[in-house]
Design an enzyme around this catalytic site. Structure first.
Site, PDB file in Angstrom:
ATOM      1  CG  HIS A  50       0.941   4.803  -4.656  1.00 49.33           C
ATOM      2  ND1 HIS A  50       1.470   4.866  -3.385  1.00 49.33           N
ATOM      3  CD2 HIS A  50      -0.230   5.490  -4.600  1.00 49.33           C
ATOM      4  CE1 HIS A  50       0.654   5.539  -2.595  1.00 49.33           C
ATOM      5  NE2 HIS A  50      -0.379   5.935  -3.307  1.00 49.33           N
ATOM      6  CE  LYS A  82       0.580   8.906  -3.047  1.00 49.36           C
ATOM      7  NZ  LYS A  82       0.049  10.242  -3.292  1.00 49.36           N
ATOM      8  CB  SER A 119      -3.090   3.949  -3.525  1.00 49.80           C
ATOM      9  OG  SER A 119      -4.488   4.186  -3.447  1.00 49.80           O
TER      10      SER A 119
END
Length: 348
Positions: free
Chosen positions: A165, A196, A137
């Site tokens: 991610h 996210k 990340s």
């Protein structure tokens, strides 16, 4: 320029409408833990959708990504076992490992030769787990997952990947790093977050049906914490359905990322080793990064500085998170301000 709203789903009217409908039908809270009375038809639908989207045998949904790592790692590994973990793994993986009585072997970042040597040294241990971020990340680089899977198969180790991610970013329609490398069926467990790219909140574990059922019976956050709210679950379902129908937001995200990173490099900025839309603007000292961030904010650009202990000392940065929502005008505005501040601080 620093949120995790990769695809713009946090503001998508389709997700907002799904959340409103769920409140009208199911109320605002689940009123219980999943294992007693908190499991609604919505939770089961979400888990089916996740498994279908990730192309795994089964999935279980939890309250968050951090919680998902804390649910899985201590349950799978115990005294006498050994965990092999990348030195730059996310804090939630580190905490999950700390909650076990298993021994930890921390291998250098993305170093599969060191991992192979460690596996060889511990080959007599009956139960072994290799756990890694899929996309790291802070730097935006990828785990060497094909090599990790091959080593796991050779040494009979479990493979777990944190795809927080990667989902919504990598692979077909944003299915994540396992799909990106074509490793379906060879990774035992994938962890993900709905906060996210999916734009909501919550977490999940997807993988082999036996492992998921074991988690359903024994994972403590699942058993002893209230279920995710109906509105959140419904919005998560809507996000998955959009990605199943179209990859247009994913393509737009990558177009924006390629443009911004290329232009930043032309200006003379160091964007590190990123292979994803995560764009670290490497600045070195923490004071430089904080001054840079404050000056950007005064110019109308919100991009947070990140320093120690989140990243090592001397590797402070501005971490730019590109979104599918950014227009070319937005990106050009940001580039103009990065150039202005970069020259003021003599970074470029």
């Amino acid at each position: 320029m620093c949120s995790n709203n990769y695809l713009g789903f946090a503001n998508d009217p389709r997700l907002k409408e799904a959340a409103k409908r769920a409140i009208d039908e199911y109320g605002v809270g689940p009123a219980a833990v999943r294992s007693i009375a908190g499991t609604m038809s919505l939770h089961l639908e979400l888990e089916r959708k996740i498994a279908e989207f990730k192309r795994t045998e089964a999935a279980i949904s939890l309250q968050g990504g951090l919680i998902s790592n804390l649910a899985a790692i201590p349950l799978l590994m115990g005294e006498g076992d050994v965990i092999f973990t990348d030195e730059l793994n996310h804090a939630s993986i580190i905490d999950g490992c700390r909650l076990t009585k298993a021994r930890r072997v921390i291998y250098p970042h993305r170093d599969t030769k060191a991992l192979a040597a460690a596996l060889e040294e511990n080959k007599a241990i009956k139960k072994k787990l290799i756990v890694t971020d899929g996309v790291f990340s802070m730097d935006g680089d990828l785990a060497p997952l094909p090599e990790i899977v091959e080593l796991a198969e050779k040494y009979e180790a479990i493979v777990m990947v944190d795809d927080a991610h990667g989902e919504g970013v990598l692979g077909d329609h944003g299915r994540g790093i396992v799909d990106h490398f074509g490793l379906h069926g060879r990774v035992d467990l994938e962890m993900g977050t709905m906060s996210k790219a999916f734009g909501v909140v919550g977490g999940y574990l997807a993988g082999k049906a036996k492992i998921i059922e074991f988690l359903r019976q024994r994972a403590r956050p699942f058993l002893f914490s209230s279920a995710t709210t109906p509105a959140d679950v419904a919005a998560c379902i809507a996000a998955i359905e959009i990605l199943q129908e179209t990859d247009e937001p994913v393509r737009r995200l990558w177009e924006n990322a390629r443009y911004f990173k290329a232009e930043m490099k032309k200006l003379g900025f160091d964007t590190g080793v990123s292979e994803t839309p995560i764009t670290p603007v490497m600045l070195g000292e923490a004071k430089t990064a904080w001054d840079f961030s404050k000056k950007l904010f005064n110019e109308g650009v919100f991009a947070q500085a990140i320093g120690y202990p989140t990243v090592p000392q001397g590797k402070a940065r501005i971490r730019v998170m590109i979104s599918a929502l950014h227009t070319r005008k937005d990106l050009d505005f940001a580039l103009e301000k990065f150039e202005k501040v970069g020259k003021e601080l003599r970074v470029i």
